[in-house]
Motif scaffolding. Structure first.
Motif, PDB file in Angstrom:
ATOM      1  N   ARG A 103       0.830  -1.211   0.000  1.00  7.31           N
ATOM      2  CA  ARG A 103       0.000   0.000   0.000  1.00  7.31           C
ATOM      3  C   ARG A 103       0.862   1.257   0.000  1.00  7.31           C
ATOM      4  N   GLU A 104       1.945   1.244   0.785  1.00  7.93           N
ATOM      5  CA  GLU A 104       2.834   2.405   0.804  1.00  7.93           C
ATOM      6  C   GLU A 104       3.492   2.613  -0.549  1.00  7.93           C
ATOM      7  N   SER A 107       1.019   4.031  -2.958  1.00  6.92           N
ATOM      8  CA  SER A 107       0.782   5.449  -2.698  1.00  6.92           C
ATOM      9  C   SER A 107       1.901   6.308  -3.270  1.00  6.92           C
ATOM     10  N   VAL A 108       3.147   5.869  -3.060  1.00  8.46           N
ATOM     11  CA  VAL A 108       4.287   6.608  -3.607  1.00  8.46           C
ATOM     12  C   VAL A 108       4.233   6.623  -5.131  1.00  8.46           C
ATOM     13  N   GLN A 110       1.575   6.412  -7.038  1.00 11.20           N
ATOM     14  CA  GLN A 110       0.507   7.306  -7.483  1.00 11.20           C
ATOM     15  C   GLN A 110       0.944   8.760  -7.422  1.00 11.20           C
ATOM     16  N   VAL A 111       1.676   9.108  -6.372  1.00  9.46           N
ATOM     17  CA  VAL A 111       2.179  10.484  -6.267  1.00  9.46           C
ATOM     18  C   VAL A 111       3.141  10.781  -7.418  1.00  9.46           C
TER      19      VAL A 111
END
Length: 363
Positions: A103-104, A107-108, A110-111
């Motif tokens: 998940r982390e 998220s990275v 996607q950023v």
């Protein structure tokens, strides 16, 4: 997807195999402790609940098999049950930590992808008398975010473009791409000569890059019947003449990538090539020419130049992209950007008009 399905079924296959082996081996050999492989494998691809379920299945297999071997409630079997429970608990913890890391990472990613979309604005379909097409193919899902960059602007000095590739991957590459694009967008309007734009980029990157970091790039300006280019260690573009003859546009002198100018005898030199009505020129990043097939052969870009002769530049570039992916046999290991300029026959430069429009970006 196929490998994921295999991993999901692997714990059950292993436990069934252990039970079958135990039955066939007779009561003299006991293989029940190997049932712990089930929850261990489940933690690789499954979640916490699935891992717990696999552990429960392992226990459900262990009890009747122990009864079959007359080992029920013996210390050997009790130790096996404790081992299965312990491995299941540890595997559940491992699955939870793996999902948290995934998940982390998502998220990275996607950023970084959002940052790339902001930086790499859609290029216009028309710039001056040119028709423009763009293809940006993202790398495989497991690959890191890349640093391919491109821009095309209509300035008082004419249509100018930049295509480049930042050394490295990840957010650091995206940050460097932002520096390059910001410096180019400003210098493209201010500087009359392409060489001066290159010097501006070099000075800007000197304050940002580390001692061994660099950016390969090409800066180009479209004239009435010619193209002016400055190549900073980037793959040369492919010029396709109106008659369909392709040739690479190699610089007369090799230039060092941006960020390494201090290690060379001088800055990269501008050179000119004819660019008449009906001609097309393709700018690419190294993700295109370095794509390999299963035999290890690089993508033969020059041999595929016939795909670029279609009437619509975007359709031509989409056909080339499809051929590139087919050659690689799947997702590309590196991002691949392609920018195609087409000067229609009989077109006249000088309007400076730019028609906005989003260019299809596959991948």
């Amino acid at each position: 997807m196929r490998s994921l399905r295999v991993l999901r079924w692997l714990p059950f296959v292993v436990m069934f195999g252990v039970a079958l082996t135990d039955v066939l081996a007779g009561r003299s050999l006991v293989f029940l402790p190997l049932l712990t492989l089930g929850p261990a494998f489940a933690s690789v691809s499954g979640g916490v609940r699935r891992t717990a379920m696999v552990g429960a299945v392992a226990l459900a297999i262990c009890v009747p098999m122990a009864a079959h071997n007359d080992l029920l409630f013996t210390w050997e079997n009790n130790l096996t049950v404790v081992s299965i429970a312990g491995v299941t608990a540890a595997s559940m913890l491992a699955a939870r930590l793996r999902l948290q890391r995934e998940r982390e990472l998502a998220s990275v990613r996607q950023v970084a992808e959002a940052a790339q979309r902001v930086l790499l604005r859609p290029v216009p379909r028309r710039a001056g008398d040119l028709r423009v097409a763009l293809s940006y193919t993202s790398a495989a899902a497991e690959a890191q975010i890349g640093g391919d960059l491109y821009e095309i602007v209509t300035t008082p000095h004419g249509v100018r473009l930049l295509i480049g590739d930042v050394q490295g991957k990840g957010l650091a590459a995206v940050e460097t791409a932002a520096w390059v694009l910001g410096a180019f967008r400003e210098a493209a309007y201010d500087q009359a000569d392409l060489a001066d734009i290159g010097e501006r980029l070099e000075v800007s990157l000197a304050r940002h890059l580390g001692p061994e970091q660099f950016v390969t790039a090409i800066i180009a300006e479209v004239g009435d019947e010619e193209l002016t280019l400055v190549n900073f260690g980037h793959p040369p573009p492919l010029l396709v003449l109106a008659g369909g003859e392709p040739r690479t546009v190699d610089p007369p002198e090799g230039g060092l990538p941006l960020g390494l100018g201090a290690f060379g005898p001088g800055s990269a030199k501008a050179h000119r090539v004819p660019f008449h009505g009906g001609d097309r020129i393709l700018f690419v990043t190294d993700g295109v020419i370095e794509a390999r097939n299963t035999s290890g052969d690089f993508y033969p870009l020059t041999e595929r130049a016939g795909l670029l002769t279609r009437d619509d530049p975007q359709e031509a570039l989409d056909a080339l992209r499809a051929d590139l992916v087919s050659h690689a046999g799947g997702p590309l290991p590196d991002d691949a950007a392609m920018l195609l300029l087409h000067r229609p026959t009989g077109a006249h430069r000088g309007t400076g008009a730019t028609e906005s429009g989003r260019v299809h970006q596959p991948g």
